[in-house]
Design a protein around this motif. Structure first.
Motif, PDB file in Angstrom:
ATOM      1  N   GLU A 164       0.830  -1.211   0.000  1.00  0.00           N
ATOM      2  CA  GLU A 164       0.000   0.000   0.000  1.00  0.00           C
ATOM      3  C   GLU A 164       0.862   1.258   0.000  1.00  0.00           C
ATOM      4  OE1 GLU A 164      -3.001   0.097   2.962  1.00  0.00           O
ATOM      5  OE2 GLU A 164      -4.251  -1.388   1.952  1.00  0.00           O
ATOM      6  N   SER A 209      -4.618   3.425   0.199  1.00  0.00           N
ATOM      7  CA  SER A 209      -6.049   3.724   0.210  1.00  0.00           C
ATOM      8  C   SER A 209      -6.332   5.184   0.541  1.00  0.00           C
ATOM      9  CB  SER A 209      -6.764   2.819   1.218  1.00  0.00           C
ATOM     10  OG  SER A 209      -6.218   2.987   2.526  1.00  0.00           O
ATOM     11  N   PRO A 236      -5.424   7.114  -3.494  1.00  0.00           N
ATOM     12  CA  PRO A 236      -5.505   6.138  -4.585  1.00  0.00           C
ATOM     13  C   PRO A 236      -5.349   6.805  -5.946  1.00  0.00           C
ATOM     14  CG  PRO A 236      -7.695   6.676  -3.832  1.00  0.00           C
ATOM     15  CD  PRO A 236      -6.741   7.428  -2.942  1.00  0.00           C
TER      16      PRO A 236
END
Length: 320
Positions: free
Chosen positions: A182, A265, A268
């Protein structure tokens, strides 16, 4: 005295050829007219259709192909009430519906504007790394001798058939172990790794078509491998490199699967951000329409800016 030997009365080959040439009809001015060859019906239809009719047909096909993009553009210039009431073609009879308020709302949406920056931060490094590493590797496989070169190239070709979905779980575990899951770096590394096999395969085949005499002449002038690569190979490989850059840019920019799994997240890319807008605000069309058009027009602009190099790269090697 004996008489002179009689000439052979059999027709000579040259005489027959001259006779055939005389048989060619002549125009009133005296110039010979070549015999007309019979064209088939398909050839005559194709010759007549090569003018205005074919051009009109191609223009209609292009407009039909661009109709979704045109519809998205016109929808992005209409208010949410107008979009809900009628289709985008209504704008031709009511041009007063045109407004730029949707783009103002788009600029005020921090999620969409931030996602554009994240997309650029992912796409540009992924494209540059693939082009740079692929160029060096393609030159090495084409013109440098080292042990196991052919076997390594076969391994690279074999990696072309590996689907992205197969590597999602193991790469996720690997990135989680080393702490880049991520993150933008993880997405860039994933796109770079899966873009390199095609890049190496394409550039190696293109560089291999460069005449050996040209490289040997540069070596005789004292050029080393780095100078030879930067001054000779890279300029000649410009069309193929531009084609590779366009392919990689479009693939990374429009990607959603890898970005949905590996990207942060909190910031994005644009594809994931638009998907989240649909999920959270199903009727938020006044933001989705201009956001989708902006995400589409940027890769289109890149493609049209380098279309000459793209066509040259695709057609490289087709003719001698």
């Amino acid at each position: 005295m004996s008489s002179a030997p009689e000439r052979n009365s059999a027709p000579d080959v040259n005489t027959a050829r001259i006779g055939r040439q005389k048989a060619v009809t002549r125009q009133p001015g005296g110039a010979p007219e070549a015999p007309k060859s019979r064209q088939s019906l398909g050839a005559r239809v194709a010759a007549r259709a090569g003018g205005g009719v074919m051009r009109v047909f191609l223009v209609l096909v292009a407009l039909f192909w661009l109709m979704p993009t045109i519809g998205l553009l016109l929808s992005s210039l209409r208010g949410p009430q107008d979009i809900a009431a009628t289709g985008w073609w209504k704008i031709f009879t009511a041009p007063s519906e045109l407004t730029f308020e949707n783009y103002q709302r788009l600029l005020d949406n921090a999620t969409i504007t931030g996602s554009l920056g994240s997309t650029i931060m992912i796409t540009v490094p992924s494209t540059l790394l693939v082009v740079l590493i692929g160029s060096f590797a393609g030159y090495a496989f084409a013109w440098m001798e080292f042990p196991g070169r052919d076997w390594l190239f076969l391994l690279v070709v074999g990696l072309l058939v590996v689907p992205v979905q197969v590597a999602l779980i193991p790469v996720s575990e690997l990135f989680g172990t080393i702490g880049i899951f991520e993150t933008t770096l993880g997405v860039v590394l994933f796109h770079t790794a899966f873009g390199l096999p095609f890049a190496i395969f394409l550039l190696r085949n293109f560089f291999a078509e460069i005449p050996r005499e040209l490289l040997e002449a540069a070596r005789l002038d004292g050029a080393g491998e780095i100078r030879l690569f930067t001054r000779v190979v890279m300029p000649l490989g410009g069309p193929a490199i531009a084609s590779l850059g366009i392919f990689q840019f479009l693939w990374v920019w429009n990607d959603m699967l890898v970005a949905l799994i590996f990207a942060d997240s909190e910031s994005p890319p644009i594809t994931v951000a638009l998907q989240q807008q649909v999920r959270q605000f199903g009727n938020n069309i006044d933001v989705l329409a201009p956001g989708a058009f902006v995400s589409m027009v940027i890769p289109l602009a890149v493609f049209f800016a380098f279309q000459r190099q793209f066509v040259s790269g695709v057609m490289a090697g087709a003719v001698k």
